[in-house]
Structures are given as C-alpha cells and as structure tokens.
Design a protein around this motif. Structure first.
Motif, short mmCIF file in Angstrom:
data_model
loop_
_atom_site.label_atom_id
_atom_site.label_comp_id
_atom_site.label_asym_id
_atom_site.label_seq_id
_atom_site.Cartn_x
_atom_site.Cartn_y
_atom_site.Cartn_z
N ALA A 459 34.90 42.63 48.94
CA ALA A 459 35.20 43.53 47.82
C ALA A 459 36.13 44.65 48.26
O ALA A 459 37.05 45.04 47.51
N LYS A 460 35.94 45.15 49.45
CA LYS A 460 36.82 46.21 49.96
C LYS A 460 38.24 45.68 50.16
O LYS A 460 39.22 46.35 49.83
N GLN A 461 38.34 44.46 50.69
CA GLN A 461 39.67 43.87 50.90
C GLN A 461 40.38 43.61 49.58
O GLN A 461 41.62 43.62 49.51
N ALA A 462 39.60 43.38 48.52
CA ALA A 462 40.17 43.14 47.20
C ALA A 462 40.33 44.42 46.38
O ALA A 462 40.65 44.36 45.19
N PHE A 463 40.09 45.59 47.02
CA PHE A 463 40.17 46.88 46.35
C PHE A 463 39.23 46.96 45.16
O PHE A 463 39.55 47.59 44.13
N ALA A 464 38.08 46.30 45.29
CA ALA A 464 37.09 46.30 44.20
C ALA A 464 35.89 47.20 44.51
O ALA A 464 35.13 47.54 43.60
N HIS A 465 35.75 47.58 45.77
CA HIS A 465 34.54 48.31 46.18
C HIS A 465 34.40 49.64 45.46
O HIS A 465 33.30 50.03 45.07
N GLU A 466 35.53 50.33 45.25
CA GLU A 466 35.47 51.67 44.66
C GLU A 466 34.88 51.64 43.25
O GLU A 466 33.97 52.41 42.94
N PHE A 467 35.36 50.75 42.40
CA PHE A 467 34.81 50.73 41.03
C PHE A 467 33.41 50.12 41.00
O PHE A 467 32.59 50.50 40.17
N ILE A 468 33.13 49.19 41.92
CA ILE A 468 31.76 48.62 41.99
C ILE A 468 30.77 49.71 42.37
O ILE A 468 29.66 49.78 41.84
N ASP A 469 31.19 50.59 43.27
CA ASP A 469 30.32 51.67 43.75
C ASP A 469 29.97 52.65 42.63
O ASP A 469 28.96 53.35 42.70
N ASN A 470 30.78 52.68 41.58
CA ASN A 470 30.53 53.60 40.46
C ASN A 470 29.73 52.95 39.33
O ASN A 470 29.43 53.63 38.34
N LEU A 471 29.41 51.66 39.45
CA LEU A 471 28.58 51.00 38.44
C LEU A 471 27.13 51.46 38.56
O LEU A 471 26.70 51.95 39.62
N ASP A 472 26.38 51.28 37.48
CA ASP A 472 24.99 51.78 37.43
C ASP A 472 24.17 51.33 38.62
O ASP A 472 23.51 52.13 39.29
N ALA A 497 38.16 38.92 45.22
CA ALA A 497 37.13 39.09 46.26
C ALA A 497 36.37 37.78 46.47
O ALA A 497 36.04 37.41 47.61
N ARG A 498 36.13 37.05 45.38
CA ARG A 498 35.47 35.74 45.47
C ARG A 498 36.31 34.78 46.31
O ARG A 498 35.78 34.06 47.17
N ALA A 499 37.61 34.77 46.07
CA ALA A 499 38.50 33.88 46.83
C ALA A 499 38.61 34.31 48.29
O ALA A 499 38.67 33.46 49.19
N ALA A 527 45.80 43.27 46.82
CA ALA A 527 44.67 42.38 47.12
C ALA A 527 45.15 40.94 47.30
O ALA A 527 44.68 40.22 48.20
N ILE A 528 46.10 40.53 46.45
CA ILE A 528 46.64 39.17 46.54
C ILE A 528 47.38 38.98 47.86
O ILE A 528 47.26 37.94 48.52
N ASP A 529 48.16 39.99 48.25
CA ASP A 529 48.89 39.89 49.52
C ASP A 529 47.93 39.68 50.69
O ASP A 529 48.20 38.89 51.60
N ARG A 530 46.81 40.38 50.67
CA ARG A 530 45.81 40.20 51.73
C ARG A 530 45.20 38.79 51.66
O ARG A 530 44.97 38.15 52.67
N LEU A 531 44.96 38.35 50.43
CA LEU A 531 44.33 37.04 50.24
C LEU A 531 45.21 35.92 50.76
O LEU A 531 44.73 34.92 51.30
N MET A 532 46.53 36.04 50.62
CA MET A 532 47.44 34.96 50.95
C MET A 532 47.72 34.82 52.45
O MET A 532 48.30 33.81 52.87
N VAL A 533 47.30 35.79 53.24
CA VAL A 533 47.58 35.75 54.68
C VAL A 533 46.93 34.52 55.32
O VAL A 533 45.72 34.28 55.17
N GLY A 534 47.74 33.71 56.02
CA GLY A 534 47.23 32.54 56.74
C GLY A 534 46.86 31.36 55.86
O GLY A 534 46.23 30.42 56.33
N LYS A 535 47.27 31.39 54.59
CA LYS A 535 46.92 30.30 53.67
C LYS A 535 48.18 29.64 53.12
O LYS A 535 49.23 30.27 53.02
#
Length: 587
Positions: A459-472, A497-499, A527-535
């Motif tokens: 989630a952190k690599q996908a830049f999702a952690h920040e908004f997830i951390d603010n959920l209930d 993040a799932r991928a 996030a996509i740029d990170r995901l595509m590394v080595g693939k």
C-alpha cells in the motif's frame, strides 16, 4: 466461448441429487428408519382402535377399555417421536444437499470463461442459486419425506385393509387406477410450467440486478418510469406462467381429492352393509375406515407434494444445466508445463501468426505477429475496436485464437494449466475492481497468504497508505459494494497495491489514469512506475505520459500493427499515430 446450456433429463438430475444424498448415508438410513417406525406406529393405531371398540366399548369392559386407551397412547407417543426424528433428519438433509449443490455449482462457474457470462446474465445465475436451491431444499427436506411416508403408509394400510376385509380392499384397489389417471395426465404439465415459472423469476432477478447496480444512470436519465413499466411487464409475464402452473397443480389436487373421497364414501357404505349383515364387526369396520382414511390421506398428500417434486426437478434441471456446461477453454493439466520464471523476473512474450474473431463477427486479427522482450514496456495505441483489449484477453486465455499461438518464454500458453498461466499475470484495469470486503482482503486478493506487514508495504508503494490510514478502521475498513466508499483515484491505488503484492512477471495495464484529476493522476502514475519495474508490461495508452515512458509503441488499427517505435519517431514517421496523439494523447 462456451458450449450452450445442455438439455438434461430428469433421470440425470435425480441421479445427481442422489449422489449428494449418498454422502450422508448414516443420516439417510436413520431418516428412513424413523420414517418406517412412524408409519408402522400409525398403522398399529388402527389395530388399537379395533381392540378398543370390540373388546372395550362393545363388550362394556372398562378395564379392557383402559388398557386399549393406554396402548393407543403409547403407540401415539412412539409415532410422534419417530415423526420428530424423520422431520429433523430430512430437513437437515435438505439444507445440507442444497448447500453442497450451491458450492459445487459455484465452483464450476468460477472455471467458466467471461464469454459464458456475456451470454447468460449474472442476475439469472444469482436467481438459480437462490430460488432454485431453496426449492431443492424444500423438496429434499419436506416433499420427498412426505412422499415416502405416504407411499409406506398407503402400502401398509392396504395390507391391513386386506386383512380386515378383502371385499372392501378390492373396492379400494379398483379405485386406485382412477387416482393415477390425473397424476399421469397433469403432473407433466405441472413440471413444465414450474420450470418456465422459475425461468421467468430468473429474468426478474437479472433485471433487478442490472437496474439497481446502475441506479445512478437510471436516475440521471429519469428512466424510472420506463424501468417500472419494463419490470411490471416482466412481473406480469411471470404471473401468467405462474397462473398456468397453479391451475394445473390445483386441478391435479382437486381431481385426486374428489376421486379419493368418492371412493372412501362408497367403501364406507359397503362396509356398513357388511356390519348390518354380520359379515364384519364394528371394530373391524372402524379399523378398516381408519386405514382407508390413512390410505386416502396418503394419496392426497402425494397429489399435493407431487407438484412440489415436479417443481423441484425443474429447478434442479436449471442448476444441473449450469453444472454440465463445458467451457471451450480448458486447462491442460496432463502435461503440467509452466514457464521457468524466478520471482521478480520478467517473461518474454511471443505472438505468432495469430488469427481471431469473436462469435458471429468478422475476423479481428489476421496473422498477427508481436514479440515482446522480457522486461520491455510496450504501449498499445489505437482507436476503439483496434484489438487492444482483445489482445489482453488472448494473453489471459479468456479466448483462444483460431490459428497461431502465444508463447511465454518459448512455451505455448495453451499447453499450460490455466491457473499456472494466470499466476504469471497481474492486471490493472481502467475501472478497478474493489470487492465488498476490507482493505486488507482487497489488497491481498491475488496473494491470500500475504502477511499484514506485506499488505501495508504494498500500500505504501502504491501511495495508498496515507488515505487508508485516515479511514475509520484503517486496513480493516469495509469498503462497501464495488468500493463505493472510495474515490476513483483511491480505488486505482488499491488495485495497484494488489498488483504490487501479487508480484507477477507480466503486467497488463489498461491505462489507469485517464479518468482521474491531476493530483490523483500524478500519484497513480508514480505507483504504476514502481509497479512496472522488472516486469514485462503491456499498457493500453490514453495519456502522453504513458507513451513517453514506454520502450516501444505499437499502433493498432482493425487488428493490425501499422507502426512500431518510440513517441518521437512515430510523431515524425506515422500519420495515423500523429493524428491519434493530437486527438487523444495530447488533449
């Protein structure tokens, strides 16, 4: 593509249900034992009545009457206990078989390709799971039990009636064929319209599923009245079929009841004449009439439940059709070939001389050839209908080409087990799929064994952690149906993040930033740029940023590769690409 829904016979359906019942032989045997015990006890009750009338009541012996009453009471208690056991066990079997059928059919449906669900609406499938399995549950748990009990009771009553008075029994036997006539004539009609009625109810379910899932579109176009009218018409069509089913079932019950009661009245009259002539005692006539009522009640019960049984067979046929539907695309487990790929390593993809067309459509690909190097970032550019999404579907074997082959690291994908093939591919679509589950379970959907720490890292690599951390409830927050609690950019980051967590060597990306605002687009692109590394990455491009980061761009038009190169080269050398870039990529 799938084989059409097969025509199935009642025999196959009954054998299928029986195979599920045989998994619980102990309970089935116990239920049958309880059924026979209850039936025999109720039959013995007639002998108790005969003893009470002749030895106690007619002889005016109070002691004998007391003993007979006690005997009748004991028999009644035994019969009630056995009835409880029968009802409990048969109801349990109905629930259990229904649950097993749901699991079996659902497991099979998950193996069918998307083309099957393009032809059969999801709402109809849901209806088959809910209403049809409920009918089967009722039939196995109640109707079947009542039918068996009635058959046993009828046979036992007939035997004891013969013992009491062969003449009266002969009258009963003569009446039985008359009862079977309406069953023979009307029962097939009940079954026919029961199945048709279930089909109409399935249509209703499909319409509800479609309109409520797209409720915003319905309301935005003020189509509520049209939807109400359309749904009302479907309800009335279902009602018309139901009226025919009700008519034939009611006619079946009425005919059998009329014939049965007429026979019983006639037999009672003949019996009374025999008592007056001294040919039988009052107790024997009382017992005989008791058995005759039991026999008549059994026939009446059979006539009532036979409609439910026919309806259950119809419902079972609809589920069995799903179970016996064979996909055209099957996993080749015999050779068990999978590419040798180390974790995190990319895969070389070769598309060789591929021809493909959708059913009832003109050919889309004709001798398509593409070679994608391991680790390459390939962008696909072209107008709608060029074949970009179809190429993704061929890579995942949702469809098979009519000619040619696709290879991963030199191995044909049609020789690989489907599960092994798809475990090499991660997909991020333009409209990301978020399930009605927690954030944790959504991210680790492709890697169920992943730890919570691995999920948070992805989630952190996908830049999702920040908004997830603010959920209930942070990572334990339920996201609602189709991720209704999240914005478009947030859903995209969950999908990325799932991928990332799945860490598969091939990435298929239907441009995930085309419908986002500037801030969300920037974060998703990182996030996509990170995901595509080595693939090995294949991207359907809608934005300039995507093609500029690509190693190579393919220009597709009507299933053909018209040009290949980087952005700068194609802008100079290819007119079609330049037009597309000015209209789409640079807009």
């Amino acid at each position: 593509m799938t084989t059409p829904l097969p025509n199935v016979s009642t025999k196959h359906v009954l054998l299928w249900i029986n195979s599920h019942l045989l998994c619980y032989k102990g309970r089935v045997i116990a239920a049958i034992f309880a059924l026979f015990t209850a039936a025999i006890a109720w039959l013995l009750l007639g002998q108790g009545i005969k003893y009470a009338v002749d030895s106690g009541f007619i002889s005016a012996s109070s002691d004998t009457l007391n003993q007979a009453t006690l005997l009748v009471l004991i028999i009644t208690v035994i019969a009630c206990m056995a009835t409880y056991a029968r009802f409990y066990l048969m109801t349990w079997l109905g629930e259990r078989v229904s649950a097993d059928i749901r699991k079996q059919v659902y497991s099979h449906l998950l193996a069918l390709p998307p083309s099957f669900f393009a032809e059969l609406r999801t709402g109809e499938v849901i209806s088959r799971f809910t209403s049809d399995t409920t009918v089967i549950q009722t039939v196995v748990g109640m109707s079947l039990s009542m039918t068996l009990r009635s058959i046993v009771t009828f046979i036992g009553a007939l035997a004891l009636m013969t013992f009491s008075s062969p003449l009266l029994t002969f009258c009963v036997v003569v009446a039985v064929p008359a009862v079977l006539v309406p069953i023979r004539v009307l029962a097939p009609q009940v079954r026919r319209y029961a199945k048709a009625s279930q089909d109409k109810v399935a249509d209703l379910g499909a319409r509800i599923d479609e309109s409520l899932h797209e409720i915003m579109t319905v309301q935005a176009y003020t189509a509520e009245s049209a939807e109400r009218m359309h749904f009302s018409n479907k309800v009335e069509m279902a009602m018309e079929v139901a009226k025919k089913r009700i008519h034939y079932r009611s006619l079946l019950i009425g005919c059998i009841m009329c014939i049965s009661m007429t026979a019983i009245i006639f037999i009672a009259w003949v019996g009374a004449r025999q008592v007056l002539d001294g040919a039988m005692t009052v107790g024997e006539l009382s017992a005989f009439l008791f058995y005759a009522v039991m026999a008549g009640g059994s026939v009446a019960t059979i006539s009532e439940v036979i409609g439910e049984v026919q309806r259950g067979v119809g419902a079972s046929e609809r589920l069995y059709e799903l179970l016996t539907t064979e996909p055209d695309i099957k996993s080749d487990n015999s050779q068990d070939i999978v590419p040798k790929v180390k974790p995190g390593k990319a895969v070389q993809i070769e598309i060789e001389h591929v021809n493909f067309s959708y059913p009832n459509s003109s050919p889309l690909f004709n001798d398509l050839n593409i070679k994608i190097q391991a680790g390459e970032r390939l962008a696909l550019v072209g107008a709608s209908g060029a074949g970009k999404t179809t190429l993704f579907q061929l890579l995942m074997r949702f469809y098979d080409p009519s000619a040619g082959q696709i290879l991963f690291n030199g191995l044909p994908i049609n020789k690989m087990p489907l599960q092994g093939l798809r475990q090499h591919i991660a997909v991020v679509t333009q409209e990301p799929v978020v399930f009605a589950n927690t954030v944790l379970e959504n991210i680790r959907y492709g890697q169920p064994q992943a730890s919570d720490e691995d999920v948070i890292k992805a989630a952190k690599q996908a830049f999702a952690h920040e908004f997830i951390d603010n959920l209930d409830k942070r990572y334990h927050t339920q996201l609602g149906e189709r991720g209704v609690k999240l914005s478009g950019g947030q859903k995209q980051r969950i999908a990325i993040a799932r991928a990332i967590l799945a860490n598969r060597p091939i990435l298929l990306l239907d441009e995930a930033t085309s419908a986002l605002d500037a801030k969300s687009e920037r974060m998703v692109q990182q996030a996509i740029d990170r995901l595509m590394v080595g693939k090995t990455s294949i991207v359907i491009a809608h934005r300039l940023a995507t093609v500029q980061h690509a190693d190579r761009i393919l220009v597709l038009d009507k299933g053909k590769v018209l040009a290949s190169g980087d952005h700068a080269t194609l802008m100079k050398s290819d007119t079609l690409y330049r037009e597309y870039a000015e209209l789409q990529l640079l807009s």
